[in-house]
Design an enzyme around this catalytic site. Sequence first.
Site, PDB file in Angstrom:
ATOM      1  N   ARG A   1       0.839  -1.210   0.000  1.00 30.33           N
ATOM      2  CA  ARG A   1       0.000   0.000   0.000  1.00 30.33           C
ATOM      3  C   ARG A   1       0.873   1.259   0.000  1.00 30.33           C
ATOM      4  O   ARG A   1       0.536   2.256  -0.648  1.00 30.33           O
ATOM      5  CB  ARG A   1      -0.932  -0.019   1.225  1.00 30.33           C
TER       6      ARG A   1
ATOM      7  N   CYS B   1     -18.847  -2.570   2.105  1.00 28.53           N
ATOM      8  CA  CYS B   1     -18.037  -1.379   2.367  1.00 28.53           C
ATOM      9  C   CYS B   1     -18.643  -0.640   3.544  1.00 28.53           C
ATOM     10  O   CYS B   1     -19.858  -0.688   3.749  1.00 28.53           O
ATOM     11  CB  CYS B   1     -18.062  -0.486   1.131  1.00 28.53           C
TER      12      CYS B   1
ATOM     13  N   ASN C   1     -10.394  -4.477  -0.781  1.00 27.05           N
ATOM     14  CA  ASN C   1     -10.466  -3.397  -1.761  1.00 27.05           C
ATOM     15  C   ASN C   1      -9.648  -3.693  -3.002  1.00 27.05           C
ATOM     16  O   ASN C   1      -8.689  -4.453  -2.930  1.00 27.05           O
ATOM     17  CB  ASN C   1      -9.933  -2.108  -1.123  1.00 27.05           C
TER      18      ASN C   1
ATOM     19  N   HIS D   1     -17.136   3.265  -3.349  1.00 26.61           N
ATOM     20  CA  HIS D   1     -16.380   4.508  -3.153  1.00 26.61           C
ATOM     21  C   HIS D   1     -16.765   5.545  -4.211  1.00 26.61           C
ATOM     22  O   HIS D   1     -16.004   6.471  -4.489  1.00 26.61           O
ATOM     23  CB  HIS D   1     -14.858   4.260  -3.138  1.00 26.61           C
TER      24      HIS D   1
ATOM     25  N   TYR E   1     -15.498   9.919  -0.416  1.00 29.98           N
ATOM     26  CA  TYR E   1     -14.512   9.623  -1.462  1.00 29.98           C
ATOM     27  C   TYR E   1     -14.655  10.515  -2.684  1.00 29.98           C
ATOM     28  O   TYR E   1     -13.716  10.637  -3.477  1.00 29.98           O
ATOM     29  CB  TYR E   1     -14.614   8.143  -1.888  1.00 29.98           C
TER      30      TYR E   1
HETATM   31  C1  G6P Z   1     -12.422   3.512   4.374  1.00 28.45           C
HETATM   32  C2  G6P Z   1     -12.800   2.590   3.264  1.00 28.45           C
HETATM   33  C3  G6P Z   1     -12.159   1.282   3.372  1.00 28.45           C
HETATM   34  C4  G6P Z   1     -10.691   1.428   3.582  1.00 28.45           C
HETATM   35  C5  G6P Z   1     -10.399   2.286   4.774  1.00 28.45           C
HETATM   36  C6  G6P Z   1      -8.924   2.588   4.916  1.00 28.45           C
HETATM   37  O1  G6P Z   1     -13.171   3.274   5.426  1.00 28.45           O
HETATM   38  O2  G6P Z   1     -14.177   2.458   3.114  1.00 28.45           O
HETATM   39  O3  G6P Z   1     -12.435   0.583   2.206  1.00 28.45           O
HETATM   40  O4  G6P Z   1     -10.117   0.173   3.765  1.00 28.45           O
HETATM   41  O5  G6P Z   1     -11.049   3.478   4.683  1.00 28.45           O
HETATM   42  O6  G6P Z   1      -8.683   3.080   6.174  1.00 28.45           O
HETATM   43  P1  G6P Z   1      -7.190   3.211   6.740  1.00 28.45           P
HETATM   44  O7  G6P Z   1      -7.333   3.531   8.164  1.00 28.45           O
HETATM   45  O8  G6P Z   1      -6.531   1.900   6.446  1.00 28.45           O
HETATM   46  O9  G6P Z   1      -6.569   4.327   5.932  1.00 28.45           O
END
Ligand code: G6P
Length: 441
Positions: free
Chosen positions: A97, A173, A151, A203, A257
């Site tokens: 990531r 989601c 995701n 999203h 988003y």
């Molecule tokens: C949101 C999205 C998720 C994603 C997450 C990431 O809630 O809906 O799909 O995984 O954010 O959060 P993070 O704390 O890992 O940045």
Amino acid sequence: MANSSIKIVTIGGGSSYTPEFVEGLINRYDEIPVRELWLVDVEEGKEKLEIVGNLARRMVDKANLPIDIHLTFNRQEALKDADFVTTQMRVGQLDARIKDERIPLKYGMIGQETNGAGGLFKALRTIPVMLDIANEMTVLCPNAWLINFTNPAGMVTEAVLKNSPHKKVVGVCNVPINMKMTIAHLLEIPLDKLEIIFAGLNHMSYGLDVIIDGESRLDHVLTLLADPKKQPTMQNITPLPWETSFIRGLQLIPSPYHRYYYKTSTILHKQLTEFNKGITRAEVVKRLEEDLFNLYKNPDLNIKPPQLEKRGGAYYSDVACNLISSIYNDKGDIQTLNVENNGAISNLPNDTVVEVNCVVTKNGPTPLAVGSLPYTINGLVQQIKSFELVAIEAAVTGSYEQALLALCLNPLVTDDQTAKFILDDMLEAHRDYLPQFFNEK
Ligand code: G6P
């Protein structure tokens, strides 16, 4: 489902989010009598799996419930005779990531986990693994539902529906439930009194209407949203305020988003400033995870620590548990899910995955028709769907040209040559997780 001892398998079980799911199952034990919870992970995630697994066991002991927690690297062993399989894995773990977010920024493009070039690469790494899982399910637990959080959830779900014989798959989601919670709070009403008609893609879905006691309250909600402090956001997205006149003009509720698409230059500028200081969301998350795992290690901890709510995915377990409960108990309630369109949105293909409200019974979700998307949002949604279709094709075939085309179709990638530089850089960076692009060369 006449099964009184449910077996759930969670792939990516060593995730820092798992304690929230375990808490959700404990709180709903009367509705979802789980006998076995199998947490599956890869060997690289051994330490995390053990830490999370031991915390899960302490949580179940504290609740005094007969749920057996199994930890394993053997996915096939876990999948055998499962009733529900939830997927929350991250292929390449957090380091992948970090690359997804950093590399596009190097070339002056937004770096985000599920959007733009980062979203494409997450899909390219994840889809082949998810197809393996779905194919194994066809043999080992053909009646089980695959509940996919991984995701980009919409694309991954569509890839399974189109490329695997396992059709019992739903994408989930936490964004719709977070938006609903914010708006219920704003209106000072209980969550179950509020219905928001969501439609779009993962999203990328909008609140088309807000219904309370059978009446539309959209106008009232749009007025309340004029106050930036009241606008829905997520922990992982900078809460940049919406222009009030924009929202009023749109006459819809955007998702948090959508900021990436309607505030592209502001977000890019902000990300670049942070990137130059060595910060991306993925790196923030890496530190948050270290803190979380240090907490989880404490043998006296037997609850989900509140610090987990700092993560963007907070409340994901409510979505998963609500879905499992409605299927298991044949509830017929309404939930917002990623499913095959089947005409729910009339101006998107029937066989594509959309994020819409569905009625959930023992037969799974049935999407509710919303007609066509308003022309004000249709263009953007169609463009993202084109990106998704080509991205899925690239993930399945390993085609360089399709991967480049996907990037060029994405509104967050604004130049074809730069797209090629990003593609080459990212293919190399993620080489170990992209065998489909390198095997035959
Ligand atoms: C949101 C999205 C998720 C994603 C997450 C990431 O809630 O809906 O799909 O995984 O954010 O959060 P993070 O704390 O890992 O940045």
